[in-house]
Design an enzyme around this catalytic site. Structure first.
Site, mmCIF file in Angstrom:
data_model
loop_
_atom_site.group_PDB
_atom_site.id
_atom_site.type_symbol
_atom_site.label_atom_id
_atom_site.label_comp_id
_atom_site.label_asym_id
_atom_site.label_seq_id
_atom_site.Cartn_x
_atom_site.Cartn_y
_atom_site.Cartn_z
ATOM 1 N N TRP A 64 0.872 -1.170 -0.028
ATOM 2 C CA TRP A 64 0.075 -0.003 -0.137
ATOM 3 C C TRP A 64 0.784 1.231 -0.107
ATOM 4 C CZ3 TRP A 64 -4.358 -1.313 -2.008
ATOM 5 C CH2 TRP A 64 -4.871 -2.436 -1.736
ATOM 6 N N ASP A 102 -1.305 6.718 6.542
ATOM 7 C CA ASP A 102 -2.586 5.688 5.961
ATOM 8 C C ASP A 102 -2.489 4.659 7.105
ATOM 9 O OD1 ASP A 102 -3.933 3.714 5.178
ATOM 10 O OD2 ASP A 102 -2.938 3.297 3.429
ATOM 11 N N LYS A 161 -11.745 -1.470 6.976
ATOM 12 C CA LYS A 161 -10.690 -2.562 7.738
ATOM 13 C C LYS A 161 -11.306 -2.827 9.422
ATOM 14 C CE LYS A 161 -8.454 -2.913 4.040
ATOM 15 N NZ LYS A 161 -7.440 -2.316 3.495
HETATM 16 C C1 PLP Z 1 -7.049 -1.987 2.269
HETATM 17 C C2 PLP Z 1 -5.996 -0.842 2.386
HETATM 18 C C3 PLP Z 1 -5.745 0.390 1.346
HETATM 19 C C4 PLP Z 1 -6.794 0.281 -0.028
HETATM 20 O O1 PLP Z 1 -7.887 0.514 0.436
HETATM 21 P P1 PLP Z 1 -9.225 0.830 -0.507
HETATM 22 O O2 PLP Z 1 -10.329 1.516 0.113
HETATM 23 O O3 PLP Z 1 -9.623 -0.216 -1.161
HETATM 24 O O4 PLP Z 1 -8.504 1.933 -1.586
HETATM 25 C C5 PLP Z 1 -4.894 1.250 1.367
HETATM 26 N N1 PLP Z 1 -4.026 1.329 2.384
HETATM 27 C C6 PLP Z 1 -4.052 0.249 3.700
HETATM 28 C C7 PLP Z 1 -3.047 0.330 4.604
HETATM 29 C C8 PLP Z 1 -4.879 -0.803 3.261
HETATM 30 O O5 PLP Z 1 -5.120 -1.636 4.176
#
Ligand code: PLP
Length: 361
Positions: free
Chosen positions: A101, A171, A195
Site C-alpha cells: 500500500w 495511512d 478494515k
Molecule cells: C486496504 C488498504 C488500502 C486500500 O483501500 P481501498 O479503500 O480499497 O482503496 C490502502 N491502504 C491500506 C493500509 C489498506 O489496508
C-alpha cells in the site's frame, strides 16, 4: 443463523450489536418511516447522524480543534492522489515504503512531483519496519508519508519516524481506532473504513486546518480538494450516507466498550494468544520481525504451500474463514480487528493445535 469467525483483512468483521441495531432500524429509522439508505443527505435526521459521527470520533481519538474531519469516498486508494494534489506545494515528498500500500501511494505520487523513497523494507519482503530515527529527509519536502500498519505483511510502526519537522502523513486504514493516538503528531491521518471501522465506501481524513487551502496543484478536481469538502462539512455532494451511519454506530460501540485504551488492551491480549502459539509451534510460524509485529494483521506459514492450502480449507470448513494470505504473499493471515472477539482467537489457536497434532512433520 450462524455466524463464522471472519478473519478477513477487509471488508472485515463488524460488531454484532451494531449489525443488529442497524437491522432493527432498517425499515423505519427513528420514526422517519424510512431507512437511512432512503433519506436525503440534507435531512434533519441525516444531519444529526453525520454530526454525531464526527463528534464521537473526535471524542474517541481526542482530535484537536484545529483539525478537520472529512467523510469521503473513493477509498484509501484515491487518497494516494489527493494527498499530493493538496499538499505538494514544492512538488517534493518523501515516502517510506514498507509494503504494497505504501508502494502504491509512492508510485501514484510520482504523477505529481519528485518523490523520494527515503527508506524501504522491500529487501526482506517487507517483513520489518526500517529504522526511521535519522532518515535523509529532503529539505524541501512538503511531507513525509508512511503506511502505519501494513495490512498485507503484518508490520506496524511502534514509533513514528523522525520527520525533522516536516508534516507527517499516515495511512492508518488497518489500525484506525485500534489504540489511542496522538493526532497532534500528524499533519494528516486517513484510512478506508472497511478494515477496522465500518462498510467499504467511506474513507476518513483527519487533516490539520492550516493544510486545508486553495493552494493545490493545478488541475486538482473540485471533489478532491480538501477545502471543498471541509467548507461543506463533507456534504459538497451526496456522501456515502449509509456507510457513515454504520461508522457512527461503531464509534458509539467503541465508546461503550470504554474507548481506545480498552481496545488497545483487548487487541494486545488477542494478538498475544496467536503470537504465543506461533512462537512455540513446530509447524506454524510468524513471518515478521518480532518487534514490528502488528496487533491487527497476523501473517503465518507452515513453510509448505500444500499444507498451507489444506489448513485454509479445513479451517474454512470449521468456521474460521478468510484466513488465506494475500495473493502476493501466500500462507495465512489472520486479521483480528476490534470486532473480532477474544473467543475467536482462542478457538482458532485450539484448531491450529489440533491441525498441528494431525500433521506432525
Ligand atoms: C486496504 C488498504 C488500502 C486500500 O483501500 P481501498 O479503500 O480499497 O482503496 C490502502 N491502504 C491500506 C493500509 C489498506 O489496508
Amino acid at each position: 443463523m450462524s455466524r463464522v469467525y471472519n478473519f478477513s483483512a477487509g471488508p472485515a468483521v463488524l460488531p454484532e450489536e451494531v449489525l443488529q441495531e442497524a437491522a432493527s432500524e432498517m425499515l423505519d429509522y427513528q420514526g422517519t418511516g424510512m431507512s437511512v439508505m432512503e433519506m436525503s443527505h440534507r435531512s434533519k435526521a441525516f444531519d444529526k447522524i453525520i454530526k454525531d459521527a464526527e463528534a464521537d470520533l473526535r471524542e474517541l481519538m481526542g482530535i484537536p480543534d484545529n483539525y478537520k474531519v472529512l467523510f469521503l469516498q473513493g477509498g484509501a486508494s484515491q487518497q494516494f492522489a489527493a494527498i499530493p494534489m493538496n499538499l505538494m506545494k514544492n512538488r517534493v515528498a518523501d515516502y517510506i515504503v514498507t509494503g504494497q500500500w505504501a508502494k502504491k501511494a509512492y508510485q501514484e505520487a510520482q504523477l505529481y512531483g519528485k518523490v523520494n523513497k527515503i527508506a524501504s523494507s522491500e529487501d526482506q519482503t517487507f517483513s520489518y519496519i526500517p529504522d526511521c530515527s535519522d532518515l535523509p529527509i529532503s529539505e524541501d519536502a512538503d511531507y513525509v508519508y508512511i503506511c502505519e500498519n501494513n495490512t498485507i505483511y503484518g508490520t506496524k510502526y511502534k514509533k513514528l519516524p523522525n520527520t525533522k519537522g516536516k508534516p507527517l502523513v499516515a495511512d492508518v486504514s488497518s489500525c484506525f481506532l485500534s489504540e489511542p493516538v496522538d493526532v497532534s503528531k500528524y499533519a494528516l491521518i486517513y484510512g478506508g473504513a472497511q478494515k477496522n471501522i465500518g462498510p467499504a465506501g467511506v474513507v476518513i481524513v483527519i487533516i490539520r486546518e492550516d493544510l486545508v487551502t486553495d493552494d493545490v496543484l493545478p488541475g486538482t478536481p473540485t471533489m478532491l480538494k480538501y477545502k471543498t469538502q471541509a467548507d461543506n462539512g463533507s456534504l459538497y455532494n451526496t456522501p456515502p450516507c449509509y456507510g457513515i451511519y454504520i461508522c457512527g454506530k461503531v464509534f458509539k460501540w467503541l465508546k461503550a466498550q470504554g474507548g481506545l485504551e480498552v481496545m488497545k488492551e483487548r487487541n494486545e491480549a488477542k494478538a498475544k494468544v496467536l503470537y504465543d502459539f506461533l512462537d512455540q509451534s513446530d509447524l506454524f510460524h510468524g513471518t515478521v520481525r518480532r518487534e514490528d509485529r502488528s496487533i491487527m494483521n497476523v501473517p503465518f506459514v507452515t513453510g509448505d504451500a500444500d499444507l498451507d492450502a489444506r489448513f485454509v480449507k479445513e479451517a474454512t470448513a470449521a468456521g474460521f474463514v478468510n484466513l488465506k494470505g494475500h495473493r502476493t504473499v501466500g500462507g495465512m493471515r489472520a486479521s483480528i480487528y476490534n470486532a473480532m472477539p477474544f473467543a475467536g482467537l482462542e478457538a482458532l489457536v485450539e484448531f491450529m493445535r489440533e491441525f498441528e497434532k494431525e500433521n506432525q512433520k
